[in-house]
Write a protein that holds these residues in place. Structure first.
Motif, PDB file in Angstrom:
ATOM      1  N   LEU A   1       0.912  -1.419  -0.086  1.00  0.00           N
ATOM      2  CA  LEU A   1       0.178  -0.022   0.331  1.00  0.00           C
ATOM      3  C   LEU A   1       0.949   1.258   0.304  1.00  0.00           C
ATOM      4  N   GLN A   2       1.552   1.255   0.616  1.00  0.00           N
ATOM      5  CA  GLN A   2       2.664   2.405   1.171  1.00  0.00           C
ATOM      6  C   GLN A   2       3.813   2.955  -0.347  1.00  0.00           C
ATOM      7  N   PHE A   3       4.193   1.433  -0.932  1.00  0.00           N
ATOM      8  CA  PHE A   3       4.025   1.738  -2.375  1.00  0.00           C
ATOM      9  C   PHE A   3       3.487   1.978  -3.629  1.00  0.00           C
ATOM     10  N   LYS A   4       2.411   1.583  -3.701  1.00  0.00           N
ATOM     11  CA  LYS A   4       1.186   2.443  -4.267  1.00  0.00           C
ATOM     12  C   LYS A   4       1.064   3.982  -4.412  1.00  0.00           C
ATOM     13  N   VAL A   5       0.894   4.600  -3.088  1.00  0.00           N
ATOM     14  CA  VAL A   5       0.774   5.873  -2.724  1.00  0.00           C
ATOM     15  C   VAL A   5       1.925   6.525  -3.164  1.00  0.00           C
ATOM     16  N   GLU A   6       3.116   6.284  -2.477  1.00  0.00           N
ATOM     17  CA  GLU A   6       4.314   6.799  -3.241  1.00  0.00           C
ATOM     18  C   GLU A   6       4.633   6.646  -5.024  1.00  0.00           C
ATOM     19  N   MET A   7       4.454   5.555  -5.037  1.00  0.00           N
ATOM     20  CA  MET A   7       4.060   5.536  -7.318  1.00  0.00           C
ATOM     21  C   MET A   7       2.699   6.778  -7.077  1.00  0.00           C
TER      22      MET A   7
ATOM     23  N   LYS B   1       3.847  10.528  -9.485  1.00  0.00           N
ATOM     24  CA  LYS B   1       2.844  10.399 -10.739  1.00  0.00           C
ATOM     25  C   LYS B   1       2.104  11.948 -10.507  1.00  0.00           C
ATOM     26  N   LEU B   2       1.575  11.783  -9.867  1.00  0.00           N
ATOM     27  CA  LEU B   2       1.152  12.795  -9.555  1.00  0.00           C
ATOM     28  C   LEU B   2       1.665  14.634  -9.244  1.00  0.00           C
ATOM     29  N   LEU B   3       3.038  14.599  -8.542  1.00  0.00           N
ATOM     30  CA  LEU B   3       3.847  15.267  -9.109  1.00  0.00           C
ATOM     31  C   LEU B   3       4.688  15.441  -9.725  1.00  0.00           C
ATOM     32  N   GLY B   4       4.433  14.285 -11.095  1.00  0.00           N
ATOM     33  CA  GLY B   4       5.032  14.808 -12.221  1.00  0.00           C
ATOM     34  C   GLY B   4       4.385  15.536 -13.445  1.00  0.00           C
ATOM     35  N   LEU B   5       2.956  15.043 -12.856  1.00  0.00           N
ATOM     36  CA  LEU B   5       1.720  15.661 -14.117  1.00  0.00           C
ATOM     37  C   LEU B   5       1.804  17.230 -13.769  1.00  0.00           C
ATOM     38  N   TRP B   6       1.955  17.423 -12.107  1.00  0.00           N
ATOM     39  CA  TRP B   6       1.814  19.460 -11.336  1.00  0.00           C
ATOM     40  C   TRP B   6       3.130  20.042 -12.519  1.00  0.00           C
TER      41      TRP B   6
ATOM     42  N   ASN C   1       1.746  13.038 -20.015  1.00  0.00           N
ATOM     43  CA  ASN C   1       1.637  11.885 -19.313  1.00  0.00           C
ATOM     44  C   ASN C   1       3.922  11.252 -19.087  1.00  0.00           C
ATOM     45  N   ALA C   2       3.875  11.604 -20.464  1.00  0.00           N
ATOM     46  CA  ALA C   2       5.597  10.773 -20.289  1.00  0.00           C
ATOM     47  C   ALA C   2       6.178  11.652 -19.856  1.00  0.00           C
ATOM     48  N   TYR C   3       6.072  12.487 -19.610  1.00  0.00           N
ATOM     49  CA  TYR C   3       7.104  13.216 -18.007  1.00  0.00           C
ATOM     50  C   TYR C   3       6.994  12.376 -16.499  1.00  0.00           C
ATOM     51  N   ALA C   4       5.585  12.278 -16.431  1.00  0.00           N
ATOM     52  CA  ALA C   4       5.301  12.330 -15.157  1.00  0.00           C
ATOM     53  C   ALA C   4       5.651  10.618 -14.937  1.00  0.00           C
ATOM     54  N   ARG C   5       5.775   9.855 -16.067  1.00  0.00           N
ATOM     55  CA  ARG C   5       6.398   8.957 -15.965  1.00  0.00           C
ATOM     56  C   ARG C   5       8.223   8.889 -15.617  1.00  0.00           C
ATOM     57  N   GLU C   6       8.760   9.707 -15.928  1.00  0.00           N
ATOM     58  CA  GLU C   6       9.633  10.076 -15.883  1.00  0.00           C
ATOM     59  C   GLU C   6      10.066  10.227 -14.431  1.00  0.00           C
ATOM     60  N   VAL C   7       9.272  10.729 -13.480  1.00  0.00           N
ATOM     61  CA  VAL C   7       9.547  11.326 -13.128  1.00  0.00           C
ATOM     62  C   VAL C   7       8.760   9.878 -12.379  1.00  0.00           C
ATOM     63  N   VAL C   8       8.294   9.346 -12.406  1.00  0.00           N
ATOM     64  CA  VAL C   8       8.078   7.938 -11.394  1.00  0.00           C
ATOM     65  C   VAL C   8       8.873   7.079 -11.345  1.00  0.00           C
ATOM     66  N   ALA C   9       9.813   7.123 -12.484  1.00  0.00           N
ATOM     67  CA  ALA C   9      11.288   5.932 -12.852  1.00  0.00           C
ATOM     68  C   ALA C   9      12.337   6.931 -12.539  1.00  0.00           C
ATOM     69  N   SER C  10      12.248   8.196 -12.097  1.00  0.00           N
ATOM     70  CA  SER C  10      13.008   8.976 -11.314  1.00  0.00           C
ATOM     71  C   SER C  10      13.577   8.276  -9.817  1.00  0.00           C
TER      72      SER C  10
ATOM     73  N   VAL D   1      -2.997  13.649  -1.460  1.00  0.00           N
ATOM     74  CA  VAL D   1      -4.062  13.296  -2.408  1.00  0.00           C
ATOM     75  C   VAL D   1      -3.889  11.985  -2.943  1.00  0.00           C
ATOM     76  N   ALA D   2      -2.621  11.482  -2.995  1.00  0.00           N
ATOM     77  CA  ALA D   2      -2.112   9.812  -3.086  1.00  0.00           C
ATOM     78  C   ALA D   2      -2.784   9.083  -2.440  1.00  0.00           C
ATOM     79  N   LYS D   3      -3.020   9.051  -1.039  1.00  0.00           N
ATOM     80  CA  LYS D   3      -3.861   8.428   0.433  1.00  0.00           C
ATOM     81  C   LYS D   3      -4.697   7.993  -0.327  1.00  0.00           C
ATOM     82  N   GLN D   4      -5.527   8.936  -0.033  1.00  0.00           N
ATOM     83  CA  GLN D   4      -6.985   9.449  -0.761  1.00  0.00           C
ATOM     84  C   GLN D   4      -7.731   8.666  -1.935  1.00  0.00           C
TER      85      GLN D   4
END
Length: 106
Positions: free
Chosen positions: A21-27, A31-36, A49-58, A98-101
């Motif tokens: 659950l913690q992993f899902k929330v962090e991912m 993603k939300l940070l990447g979109l922002w 969306n591609a940038y958000a994926r880059e942020v998640v991968a980073s 927001v991610a937790k919710q």
């Protein structure tokens, strides 16, 4: 199986579930940070969306958020967007809620 063994298994299962659950929330947070950040960088649609994926991968490079912050701060600096590390970390905390919710309601 003894009562002790059953209890131990229950605790192990709960720990595993909590970690997943913690992993899902962090991912989701990443993603939300990447979109922002993409919005601030002027990216939209597939580029955002591609940038958000880059942020998640980073964030997979090292433990903690340092790699994530370094990537976004570097991208902001490259585009001349003023952002302090403190403001970015505050945004991370906001987005975490927001991610937790979102994850909990899925």
């Amino acid at each position: 199986m003894t009562t002790f063994d059953q209890r131990e298994k229950v605790f192990e299962d709960k720990y595993k579930h909590d970690q997943e659950l913690q992993f899902k929330v962090e991912m989701r947070r990443n993603k939300l940070l990447g979109l922002w950040a993409a919005e601030l960088l002027g990216l939209t649609g597939d580029e955002a969306n591609a940038y958000a994926r880059e942020v998640v991968a980073s964030d997979m490079e090292e433990p903690g958020d340092a790699d994530l912050v370094r990537k976004v701060m570097g991208d902001f600096a490259a585009k001349g967007i003023e952002m302090s590390e403190h403001r970015l970390r505050v945004k991370l905390e906001e987005i975490l809620g927001v991610a937790k919710q979102q994850v909990m309601t899925e």
